[in-house]
Design an enzyme around this catalytic site. Structure first.
Site: not given
Ligand SMILES: NC(=O)c1ccc[n+]([C@@H]2O[C@H](COP(=O)([O-])OP(=O)(O)OC[C@H]3O[C@@H](n4cnc5c(N)ncnc54)[C@H](O)[C@@H]3O)[C@@H](O)[C@H]2O)c1
Length: 324
Positions: A114, A138
């Protein structure tokens, strides 16, 4: 290739699995559904499990060629109030996942990092060499895990790409999947929910930043473009490409005010909004220099802000009417 996708029932993961499938790769989704939604993984092999559960992961890792690791706790604000949850899930559990990977034949790993690793940037656009001083737990967990990947590259022959996304936004062209977070904290869904009347008026945090219209500037990147970057990162590693961290952004900053105005121009609908105080630690401006993604992966963001808002609006109207 066969790819194990942790967090594939979440927002970015579910869009990426569709890009993987479209590129001819096989997908196994592994998710504990803590924030994900089972409906987002329909049509794909799905295993409900914890990333910390090495015994459950082992047989799956034996039949895949690569891992894409999206599973994490991903709310900046929550990480300030409940940092233990973040260090547990994004570090402790993620270390168990990587142990399971190292115990398997898999050495190809794509990681969701991120722009929060940079903290408050000295200048924009931000390139990968910019100072990395996260200002919330985070961002600290994500940077820590990047260090883990680099160390294990040296000692265990792990090959990785850490993709540092800026703000993921928009919905899939099929209209079948889009952004679902509970609670919702992301700007565009909150704005569209406010437009639909299913959430209170949007609060714009800060109108006195040193930006042209006083509101914060961010780099909104279509989630399907992020998905295609993951496919390219996988193929880069498969072709023997070097391990590295790569920014994923459009390279264009968009202010909150601009989102409200472009949405109005596109739909004729005004997003009800009010101004609130700045949030602590909110940098005025964050946008990427995506040159490395372009040079190394051959990636550019193909969709613009209009595509993001149009696809997200289509999805939110449908989704909100189903859940109402
Ligand atoms: N959405 C954004 O703008 C953004 C920006 C930068 C980075 N990210 C990164 O992208 C990734 C996905 O983000 P997102 O927005 O899709 O979030 P999200 O919460 O929609 O997806 C995360 C998924 O991981 C699963 N999960 C969490 N902990 C778990 C565990 N211990 N075991 C198994 N499954 C688990 C959740 O159930 C969920 O389906 C994350 O790592 C986040 O840090 C997202």
């Amino acid at each position: 290739m066969r790819v194990l996708v942790t967090g594939g029932s979440g927002y970015v993961g579910s869009h990426t699995v569709r890009e993987l499938a479209a590129a001819g790769h096989e997908v196994v989704i592994y998710d504990n559904l803590s924030t994900g939604d089972r409906r987002l993984s329909e049509g794909f092999e799905f295993i409900e499990g914890e990333i910390a559960d090495g015994a459950r992961l082992a047989p799956v890792l034996d039949r895949v060629d690569a891992v894409m690791h999206f599973a994490a706790s991903a709310y900046v604000g929550e990480s300030m109030t409940d940092p233990r949850k973040y260090f547990r899930n994004n570090v402790e559990s993620a270390l168990k996942l990587i142990d399971a990977v190292l115990a398997s034949p898999v050495r190809t790993f794509v990681f969701s990092s991120t722009c929060a690793v940079y903290g408050i940037p000295q200048a924009c656009p931000i390139d990968e060499e910019s100072r990395k001083e996260p200002i919330n737990p985070y961002g600290a967990t994500k940077l820590f895990f990047e260090h883990v990947l680099e160390a294990y590259r040296v000692t265990h022959g792990l090959r990785y790409v850490a993709l540092r996304y800026f703000n993921a936004a928009g919905a899939h062209a099929s209209g079948l999947i889009g952004e679902i977070h509970d609670p919702e904290t992301h700007l565009i869904p909150l704005a569209l929910k406010a437009a639909l009347g299913s959430a209170p008026p949007l609060t714009i945090f800060g109108s006195d930043f040193d930006t042209p219209d006083g509101t914060c500037i961010r780099d909104y990147t279509h989630v399907s473009d992020l998905g295609s970057a993951h496919v390219l990162a996988l193929e880069h590693l498969a072709e023997g490409g070097a391990s590295m961290s790569v920014n994923l952004g459009t390279g264009r900053g968009t202010s909150v005010r601009e989102i409200v105005d472009v949405f109005h121009a596109l739909t004729g609908i005004r997003i009800p909004h009010q101004y609130g105080p700045r949030r602590e630690g909110d940098p005025p401006c964050l946008y990427a220099n995506p040159a490395r993604a372009n040079e190394v992966l051959g990636w550019v963001a193909r969709r613009n802000l209009e595509d993001i808002l149009t696809s997200a609006w289509g999805w939110h109207q449908k989704f909100e009417s189903k859940t109402a």
